[in-house]
Design a protein around this motif. Structure first.
Motif, PDB file in Angstrom:
ATOM      1  N   TYR A   1     -20.157   3.638   6.138  1.00 13.74           N
ATOM      2  CA  TYR A   1     -20.625   3.649   4.754  1.00 13.74           C
ATOM      3  C   TYR A   1     -19.545   4.107   3.781  1.00 13.74           C
ATOM      4  N   GLN A   2     -18.613   4.937   4.246  1.00 15.34           N
ATOM      5  CA  GLN A   2     -17.491   5.316   3.383  1.00 15.34           C
ATOM      6  C   GLN A   2     -16.609   4.103   3.099  1.00 15.34           C
ATOM      7  N   SER A   3     -16.412   3.280   4.118  1.00 19.59           N
ATOM      8  CA  SER A   3     -15.639   2.046   3.922  1.00 19.59           C
ATOM      9  C   SER A   3     -16.362   1.099   2.962  1.00 19.59           C
ATOM     10  N   CYS A   4     -17.680   0.993   3.109  1.00 17.15           N
ATOM     11  CA  CYS A   4     -18.459   0.151   2.200  1.00 17.15           C
ATOM     12  C   CYS A   4     -18.393   0.680   0.773  1.00 17.15           C
ATOM     13  N   LYS A   5     -18.459   1.983   0.627  1.00 17.67           N
ATOM     14  CA  LYS A   5     -18.389   2.587  -0.704  1.00 17.67           C
ATOM     15  C   LYS A   5     -17.056   2.277  -1.373  1.00 17.67           C
ATOM     16  N   SER A   6     -15.972   2.374  -0.614  1.00 17.77           N
ATOM     17  CA  SER A   6     -14.644   2.063  -1.151  1.00 17.77           C
ATOM     18  C   SER A   6     -14.549   0.593  -1.550  1.00 17.77           C
ATOM     19  N   LYS A   7     -15.136  -0.267  -0.724  1.00 18.37           N
ATOM     20  CA  LYS A   7     -15.133  -1.700  -1.015  1.00 18.37           C
ATOM     21  C   LYS A   7     -15.924  -2.007  -2.281  1.00 18.37           C
ATOM     22  N   PHE A   8     -17.096  -1.382  -2.420  1.00 22.24           N
ATOM     23  CA  PHE A   8     -17.923  -1.601  -3.602  1.00 22.24           C
ATOM     24  C   PHE A   8     -17.222  -1.108  -4.863  1.00 22.24           C
ATOM     25  N   LYS A   9     -16.485   0.004  -4.716  1.00 25.61           N
ATOM     26  CA  LYS A   9     -15.770   0.557  -5.863  1.00 25.61           C
ATOM     27  C   LYS A   9     -14.676  -0.391  -6.340  1.00 25.61           C
ATOM     28  N   LYS A  10     -14.025  -1.051  -5.378  1.00 23.27           N
ATOM     29  CA  LYS A  10     -12.962  -1.998  -5.731  1.00 23.27           C
ATOM     30  C   LYS A  10     -13.513  -3.253  -6.388  1.00 23.27           C
ATOM     31  N   THR A  11     -14.612  -3.756  -5.864  1.00 23.47           N
ATOM     32  CA  THR A  11     -15.176  -5.012  -6.372  1.00 23.47           C
ATOM     33  C   THR A  11     -16.093  -4.810  -7.571  1.00 23.47           C
ATOM     34  N   GLY A  12     -16.587  -3.569  -7.745  1.00 27.52           N
ATOM     35  CA  GLY A  12     -17.521  -3.303  -8.832  1.00 27.52           C
ATOM     36  C   GLY A  12     -18.925  -3.783  -8.555  1.00 27.52           C
ATOM     37  N   GLN A  13     -19.201  -4.160  -7.308  1.00 24.98           N
ATOM     38  CA  GLN A  13     -20.527  -4.640  -6.905  1.00 24.98           C
ATOM     39  C   GLN A  13     -21.122  -3.679  -5.875  1.00 24.98           C
TER      40      GLN A  13
ATOM     41  N   LYS B   1     -23.988  -2.973  -3.532  1.00 28.16           N
ATOM     42  CA  LYS B   1     -25.069  -3.733  -2.904  1.00 28.16           C
ATOM     43  C   LYS B   1     -26.185  -2.856  -2.340  1.00 28.16           C
ATOM     44  N   PHE B   2     -25.853  -1.602  -2.043  1.00 25.50           N
ATOM     45  CA  PHE B   2     -26.870  -0.669  -1.564  1.00 25.50           C
ATOM     46  C   PHE B   2     -26.335   0.744  -1.692  1.00 25.50           C
ATOM     47  N   ASN B   3     -27.212   1.710  -1.586  1.00 25.50           N
ATOM     48  CA  ASN B   3     -26.831   3.123  -1.667  1.00 25.50           C
ATOM     49  C   ASN B   3     -26.160   3.522  -0.357  1.00 25.50           C
ATOM     50  N   THR B   4     -24.851   3.777  -0.400  1.00 23.09           N
ATOM     51  CA  THR B   4     -24.107   4.063   0.831  1.00 23.09           C
ATOM     52  C   THR B   4     -24.333   5.485   1.347  1.00 23.09           C
ATOM     53  N   GLY B   5     -24.851   6.374   0.510  1.00 28.24           N
ATOM     54  CA  GLY B   5     -25.042   7.759   0.957  1.00 28.24           C
ATOM     55  C   GLY B   5     -26.417   8.039   1.504  1.00 28.24           C
ATOM     56  N   LEU B   6     -27.391   7.219   1.120  1.00 30.82           N
ATOM     57  CA  LEU B   6     -28.783   7.503   1.477  1.00 30.82           C
ATOM     58  C   LEU B   6     -29.070   7.454   2.979  1.00 30.82           C
TER      59      LEU B   6
END
Length: 295
Positions: free
Chosen positions: A196-208, A210-215
């Protein structure tokens, strides 16, 4: 060896009724939500994807946890365990199996989300089936150990349901819990955190987003952290110094996981939510809901 009708100590009739009611509510809500999830996967063709197989595996294990809670609730209203020693062993094994399979499935879903969003690779059926078999196989292995003498199943403090016996805190329990807990709690959390940390970094780069990565990680720790902490405490101190009422709180809290997981992974997943709506209403799923498994 456990006895068939242990007495209730440290609980008033009202407290036993209150705990039984809490377990019953958790059981019924969990059975409803996860039962619908399983039926929707079976009935709605568009839901039958490799990624959704992992969600269905989670729903199956959570359905089992809810069944386990229902039995505990029924026994609480009776104010004794009516199924004897062998029933206690079966109940303990069943509950432990479902709990470990549920935690494993959460980690597998995190791993799949990482690949879908960060490596852009889609999960194949062969991989999904292999992962699902591993989820249940490793859970069955650790759940069977207490039946074979490494660890023991015995009554919960309420003494109307059964689980891993942490009350003795002997070398048998300590060796089992430390190794099992490393594989079945610490390692899954590590997978979830890193994915989820990797997904969070990816979402931050793309600005999209898609889901709550911490929940997912927070809710897993909320549901299973207190129970794991209780067992860990039993490896270093005499756990019986804590009141039976206090020791029952983590067990009741853990049984909220089927409901919480249903909201996060099913109702919080656009694709699966659309499949549930289609199942309940008979309407066809909208094309936009079939695009990327709802992630």
């Amino acid at each position: 060896m456990v006895t068939s009708h242990p007495g209730l100590e440290g609980f008033t009739d009202f407290e036993v009724f209150g705990l039984g009611t809490a377990l019953l509510v958790e059981a019924l809500v969990g059975l409803l939500l996860n039962g619908l999830t399983l039926l929707a996967f079976y009935k709605i063709k568009e839901l039958r994807t490799p990624s959704n197989l992992l969600i269905t595996s989670l729903a199956l294990s959570d359905f089992g946890i809810s069944m386990n809670a229902f039995i505990a609730a029924f026994s609480s209203f009776l104010r004794y365990w009516p199924y004897g020693s062998e029933g206690c062993q079966t109940h303990g094994f069943h509950g432990f199996l479902m709990a470990l399979a549920s935690i494993n499935a959460c980690a597998a879903i995190a791993w799949d989300r990482y690949h879908q969003n960060c490596s852009r690779s889609r999960l194949q059926w062969s991989s999904a089936i292999t992962v699902t078999v591993f989820i249940w196989g490793i859970a069955a292995f650790w759940s069977a150990m207490p039946l074979l003498g490494w660890g023991v199943y015995d009554y919960e403090p309420l003494r109307t349901c059964c689980t891993l016996d942490y009350s003795k805190g002997d070398s048998n329990f300590i060796s089992f819990f430390i190794i099992m807990g490393s594989f079945e709690f610490i390692f899954p959390i590590f997978i979830m955190l890193s994915s989820y940390q990797s997904c969070k970094s990816k979402f931050k780069k793309t600005g999209q987003v898609k889901f709550n990565t911490g929940l997912p990680v927070k809710t897993l720790i909320f549901c299973w952290g207190p129970y794991s902490l209780l067992c860990f405490y039993a490896t270093i101190e005499n756990i019986t110094i804590l009141s039976p009422k206090l020791r029952m709180i983590p067990a009741v809290l853990a049984k909220t996981s089927p409901t919480i997981n249903a909201f996060i992974y099913v109702l919080g997943n656009e694709n699966y939510r659309g499949g549930l709506w289609s199942f309940l209403t008979g309407q066809k799923m909208l094309p936009r809901r079939l695009k990327r498994d709802g992630w």
